[in-house]
Write a protein that holds these residues in place. Structure first.
Motif, PDB file in Angstrom:
ATOM      1  N   ARG A  97       9.057  -7.014  -0.450  1.00 31.94           N
ATOM      2  CA  ARG A  97       8.443  -7.687   0.696  1.00 31.94           C
ATOM      3  C   ARG A  97       9.106  -9.028   0.965  1.00 31.94           C
ATOM      4  O   ARG A  97       9.435  -9.367   2.109  1.00 31.94           O
ATOM      5  N   THR A 117       8.230   4.365   4.680  1.00 35.31           N
ATOM      6  CA  THR A 117       6.973   4.952   4.185  1.00 35.31           C
ATOM      7  C   THR A 117       6.526   4.308   2.888  1.00 35.31           C
ATOM      8  O   THR A 117       5.799   4.911   2.104  1.00 35.31           O
ATOM      9  N   ASP A 122       3.293   0.039  -0.005  1.00 36.46           N
ATOM     10  CA  ASP A 122       2.746  -1.313   0.128  1.00 36.46           C
ATOM     11  C   ASP A 122       2.681  -1.685   1.613  1.00 36.46           C
ATOM     12  O   ASP A 122       3.697  -1.648   2.318  1.00 36.46           O
ATOM     13  N   SER A 123       1.495  -2.049   2.099  1.00 40.91           N
ATOM     14  CA  SER A 123       1.359  -2.353   3.522  1.00 40.91           C
ATOM     15  C   SER A 123       2.166  -3.589   3.912  1.00 40.91           C
ATOM     16  O   SER A 123       2.662  -3.674   5.047  1.00 40.91           O
ATOM     17  N   ARG A 168       5.632  -2.375   4.594  1.00 39.21           N
ATOM     18  CA  ARG A 168       5.696  -1.666   5.882  1.00 39.21           C
ATOM     19  C   ARG A 168       5.649  -2.657   7.045  1.00 39.21           C
ATOM     20  O   ARG A 168       6.331  -2.482   8.064  1.00 39.21           O
ATOM     21  N   LYS A 169       4.847  -3.691   6.910  1.00 39.35           N
ATOM     22  CA  LYS A 169       4.778  -4.714   7.956  1.00 39.35           C
ATOM     23  C   LYS A 169       6.148  -5.346   8.172  1.00 39.35           C
ATOM     24  O   LYS A 169       6.581  -5.540   9.319  1.00 39.35           O
ATOM     25  N   MET A 214       2.396   3.573  13.047  1.00 41.20           N
ATOM     26  CA  MET A 214       2.101   2.250  12.490  1.00 41.20           C
ATOM     27  C   MET A 214       1.115   1.487  13.370  1.00 41.20           C
ATOM     28  O   MET A 214       0.326   0.688  12.873  1.00 41.20           O
ATOM     29  N   ASP A 236      -2.068   2.290  12.143  1.00 43.67           N
ATOM     30  CA  ASP A 236      -2.215   2.060  10.705  1.00 43.67           C
ATOM     31  C   ASP A 236      -3.526   1.321  10.424  1.00 43.67           C
ATOM     32  O   ASP A 236      -3.972   0.469  11.199  1.00 43.67           O
ATOM     33  N   ASP A 241      -4.020  -0.895   8.238  1.00 41.47           N
ATOM     34  CA  ASP A 241      -3.786  -2.306   7.947  1.00 41.47           C
ATOM     35  C   ASP A 241      -3.463  -3.020   9.263  1.00 41.47           C
ATOM     36  O   ASP A 241      -2.476  -2.697   9.920  1.00 41.47           O
ATOM     37  N   GLU A 242      -4.298  -4.004   9.644  1.00 37.44           N
ATOM     38  CA  GLU A 242      -4.112  -4.636  10.951  1.00 37.44           C
ATOM     39  C   GLU A 242      -2.794  -5.380  11.027  1.00 37.44           C
ATOM     40  O   GLU A 242      -2.183  -5.466  12.106  1.00 37.44           O
ATOM     41  N   VAL A 270       0.093  -4.479   9.769  1.00 36.31           N
ATOM     42  CA  VAL A 270       1.117  -3.489  10.113  1.00 36.31           C
ATOM     43  C   VAL A 270       0.970  -3.086  11.581  1.00 36.31           C
ATOM     44  O   VAL A 270       1.950  -3.036  12.333  1.00 36.31           O
ATOM     45  N   SER A 330       3.617  -3.557  14.802  1.00 39.60           N
ATOM     46  CA  SER A 330       4.105  -2.417  15.592  1.00 39.60           C
ATOM     47  C   SER A 330       3.771  -2.601  17.065  1.00 39.60           C
ATOM     48  O   SER A 330       4.520  -2.146  17.938  1.00 39.60           O
TER      49      SER A 330
END
Length: 929
Positions: A199, A232, A235-236, A239-240, A271, A274, A276-277, A279, A283
């Motif tokens: 990250r 993919t 961990d969110s 991905r973010k 996404m 998703d 998780d806000e 992420v 997007s």
């Protein structure tokens, strides 16, 4: 003799630790402790002591050590330039030690200090840090890797330009770009087993992306592959960062996404949904970036619109526990019970700078209570999805309506107010892009929105104000109406449209008086937008009959609005002044609101931070009223001069570590607002400002403002200097050498940084205004020095803004007009670049001033004029219309004199062949050549 190594005094260390400990204690007199710490800043080695406590105080509580580190960071921001090299080296050595400390808070405080030092001194002067970072990015120690990533993120965020400087090191032959040394180990971290490492590495690379440093340019394919490989990730947070990286790539290197673009859009759709806000929010930015990208075909998105539009609409519904909703509902309940927030519960405002400046001059101690921080603090998936819909509607226009409108219509009838609110948000979002398709339904849409302004839910009232403001432009200027030619008489507005506008305006005015702060702010913003549209579409005519109602509403609100909502209300007044102009200054009209405005200013304290918006509004009113501001001029002028004096005293006290003499803290924005108000008064009153200036200490206060270390303050100071020069130069002429030196100090090579361009621009303009109004014999002694500085600006040796180049060219022309004999011997040095710059100046009186300088100077050095004749001809041909017939005759005479002087030798004929035929044709048309 070897250099003496600094060593701390044990007793001094103990004193400093006690002060830092007391500062953390809730029972200590923190104001007194802070004064002692401020006084200690002036001790030459105080920062070394702070560094010692921070880095080596292992027996101390981490709170005390962090306090030392944060104080060190703040001191170095201001003092690094004057810190001796041996002290710098000592502090740098300490910082490298703490970057890998086991205590995370200490590591991250060290990263903040490192970033401050890198910004102040540059990475070229600290190669040890770059080498440490490169080594630590490959470290197996979690603390060391975290410290390196944190420090590098902060350096990149604060000083991205430093990421590409080249440094020398012991292990490579030629200087290497910092990015070339650090990007490869960052890319190597992408498959790291630790999610924080993946990250953190991606976050740093994403920060670098917009500036495209060498190390990233050389590894773009690897960067893109790294993004795809982590798409993919479990961990969110990773991905973010993957989504953010793809969004960043889209406008810069879309070719790296194109081979898999179908999958990229599918990924972004997934996404956006998703859980998780963070992420999903990243997007949502993709659709905005896609629509804004110049090098991506819109057709790529078209097949996905039937899925994307409903997804955006789903994400535009308020969450059940949205913070903004809870605040508005709580305020609604408090207002209903009479328990609304009192003014005393509101923190002081840290206002923004005026519209002509780029930003404020200080840091807020808390959130801006006017709400200026809210767009960033509350930016969320709902708002970003609405922005995405807005941008998509501007690309695909009415094509999206068959997908959009069934959902909107169903939601408008929904019992859930959140669904109704999202439908109105969607209608407002597409008001620009889909205006042609919605045009037949404009009366229905407007009529539907007006009753929503009475909705019992405050956020429905808020969004209805906003949407109604957006649709007003189509009420005033129907989408299918042809645009009238510039300067032509506007066609009359249909009576039905006038009635609809007046109904909408009246409804919004009622909401300006709403008891809920959120609704007040939205209503004021909508009202200002409606005023702007009325100015554009009808040149304000449709507003004339509504001015009394607007002013009465504003006057009533001035008495009751909290400081939280005052700025939005004052924007209504300033916008109205810009649209209606001097009519707002008619005595009977001005009397509707000016007494309440003065009363509010006095009530808040003329020098209080929250009074800056009032001064900004008064500036707009002075410019609009012109000489009709005369009845209010003296009290306003005297108060503004008083504010300038208070701010200068407060700043001097702050620098000396002393309490402000009048108990009012220095606020750069208040200082600038007062100077801008004085400039507006001088511009509005012109000669009428002379007795006010004569009776004040304004001229004595100006040099300090023009020397200020803050570029925003200097910008306002030089703007005020120029307006005083135009209004009554006689008060400046005794100090002409001082003013010339001050202006030229902004045009020297060290001062011409990108950040300082606005101040330099105003300095060049002010100098021209002053010299134009100075006696020729007073200008002559400064002419050569001024021309040298202005020539530097025009020569291309340094990159400058268009505005600065234009003002420099005009000012040089004014100097040439006043003192041509003094400049003539040096004309060969600056004539060609000067004339080249004059071509780009628009036709106006300032351009006339500059060309008077040309026609007076060139005959005194004909040889230089002939050498620069191609530039001279192009500059003369740049005019569309010369209003001053005398100047036109002088220009024609100068051209004919060259033709006469150089025809016999054949040089004129050769010159005609060198010049473009279109240019010669234009010279013949304008000057009879």
């Amino acid at each position: 003799m070897a250099a003496q190594v600094w060593a701390p005094n044990e007793a001094a260390v103990g004193q400093i630790c006690k002060l830092l400990s007391d500062f953390q204690s809730p029972t200590a007199d923190q104001a007194q402790v802070w004064q002692q710490l401020e006084a200690a800043r002036h001790v030459p080695d105080f920062n070394n002591y702070l560094s010692f406590v921070f880095s080596k105080g292992e027996s101390l509580p981490s709170e005390v050590r962090n306090a030392a580190g944060l104080l060190l960071k703040n001191n170095l921001k201001q003092q690094y330039a004057t810190t001796t090299e041996d002290f710098r080296s000592y502090i740098k050595g300490d910082l490298l030690h703490v970057l890998s400390h086991p205590d995370r808070s200490l590591r991250h405080t060290a990263g903040s200090i490192v970033s401050t030092v890198a910004a102040a001194g540059g990475l070229r002067a600290w190669p040890e840090l770059v080498m440490w970072l490169g080594h630590s990015l490959g470290s197996g120690e979690a603390a060391t890797l975290d410290g390196a990533l944190d420090a590098l993120y902060k350096i990149t965020e604060d000083s991205v330009d430093q990421i590409n400087v080249k440094i020398e090191g012991p292990t490579w032959g030629t200087p290497q770009a910092v990015s070339s040394l650090l990007v490869p180990p960052l890319l190597a971290l992408l498959p790291h087993p630790s999610a924080p490492a993946r990250r953190g590495a991606l976050a740093v690379l994403n920060l670098m992306l917009p500036s495209m440093p060498d190390g990233l340019v050389d590894n773009m394919e690897a960067f893109a592959q790294g993004l795809f490989s982590l798409a993919t990730d479990g961990d969110s947070g990773v991905r973010k960062q993957v989504v953010a990286g793809m969004v960043g790539l889209l406008p810069i290197r879309p070719d790296l996404l194109m081979p898999q673009f179908h999958q990229v859009i599918e990924y972004m759709l997934a996404m956006h949904a998703d859980g998780d806000e963070g992420v999903a929010l990243e997007s949502a930015e993709f659709w905005v970036a896609f629509c804004d990208a110049d090098n991506v075909e819109p057709e790529l998105l078209r097949p996905f619109l039937p899925r994307l539009i409903p997804l955006l609409l789903d994400k535009m519904v308020f969450e059940e526990f949205d913070e903004e909703v809870q605040e508005a509902e709580a305020e609604e309940e408090a207002a209903a019970t009479g328990a609304a927030d009192a003014d005393k519960d509101v923190r002081p405002t840290h206002v923004g700078a005026g519209a002509s400046r780029g930003g404020g001059g200080g840091e807020a101690e808390g959130d801006d209570e006017d709400g200026d921080d809210e767009p960033e603090r509350r930016w969320n998936l709902r708002k970003c999805s609405a922005m995405g819909l807005d941008h998509i509607s501007n690309v695909f226009n009415d094509e999206i309506l068959p997908v959009l409108m069934p959902v909107v219509e169903a939601r408008l009838a929904d019992a859930d107010w959140r669904k109704r609110e999202s439908a109105i948000l969607a209608l407002g979002a597409v008001s620009e892009g889909c205006h042609m398709g919605l045009a037949p339904y404009l009366p229905q849409i407007t009529s539907m929105l007006i009753p929503r302004l009475e909705d019992p839910r405050p956020m429905v009232r808020v969004i209805s104000c906003w949407a109604l403001g957006r649709y007003t432009q189509w009420v005033l200027l129907p989408p299918d109406a042809p645009e009238p030619p510039p300067g032509s008489r506007l066609p009359p507005l249909a009576p039905a449209n006038v009635a609809l506008f007046e109904r909408a305006l009246g409804s919004v005015l009622a909401r300006v008086a709403d008891r809920n702060r959120h609704v007040q702010q939205s209503a004021c913003s909508a009202l200002a937008v409606m005023e702007e549209h009325a100015g554009v579409a009808t040149r304000g005519e449709v507003l004339r009959s509504q001015v009394p109602a607007i002013l009465d509403t504003v006057a009533a609100a001035l008495r009751v609005y909290s400081r939280r909502t005052l700025r939005a209300l004052l924007d209504v007044l300033s916008t109205l002044a810009g649209v209606v102009g001097p009519a707002l200054g008619e005595p009977a009209v001005a009397q509707r609101f000016m007494p309440q405005l003065f009363e509010r200013w006095q009530h808040q304290g003329v020098a209080a931070p929250e009074s800056a918006p009032i001064m900004e509004a008064l500036t707009s009113l002075a410019v609009a009223f012109r000489d009709r501001f005369e009845p209010y001029a003296k009290p306003v002028f005297d108060a503004a001069v008083g504010v300038v004096g208070i701010m200068q005293e407060a700043k001097a006290a702050q620098a000396a570590g002393q309490p402000p003499p009048q108990g009012i803290k220095y606020e750069a924005d208040t200082y600038m607002a007062a100077m801008d108000l004085l400039a507006g008064l001088a511009d509005a009153l012109r000669a009428g400002a002379e007795p006010l200036i004569a009776a004040s200490r304004l001229v004595a206060a100006l040099p300090e403002a023009c020397r200020d270390e803050a570029v925003d303050v200097r910008q306002s100071g030089f703007a005020l200097l120029g307006d005083v020069a135009r209004a009554c130069p006689s008060h400046l002429l005794p100090g002409l050498p001082q003013w010339v030196s001050l202006c030229l100090s902004q045009l020297d090579a060290p001062a011409l940084t990108e950040a300082a361009m606005p101040a330099a621009n105003n300095a060049a303009w002010a100098l021209g205004e002053l010299l134009l109004r100075s006696p020729p014999e007073a200008v002559a002694p400064h002419a050569e020095r001024v021309s040298a500085s202005l020539h530097y600006v025009l020569s291309g040796a340094v990159r400058v803004t268009h505005g600065l180049r234009e003002n420099a060219a005009i000012t040089l022309g004014r100097v040439a007009a006043q003192a041509p004999a003094a400049l003539a011997p040096h004309a060969g040095h600056f004539l060609a670049p000067w004339l080249g710059s004059l071509r780009a100046v628009r036709d106006d009186v300032e351009k006339e001033d500059a060309f008077r300088g040309v026609v007076r100077l060139v005959p005194l050095n004909v040889e230089a004029g002939w050498a620069a004749f191609p530039q001279l001809a192009a500059a003369f041909a740049s005019w569309r219309h010369i209003a001053d017939a005398s100047l036109r005759n002088d220009m024609a005479g100068l051209l004919h004199s060259f033709k006469q002087a150089y025809s016999s030798s054949g040089q004129w004929q050769q010159m005609e062949q060198r010049l473009e035929p279109a240019l010669m044709a234009r010279l013949r048309e304008l000057y009879g050549m």
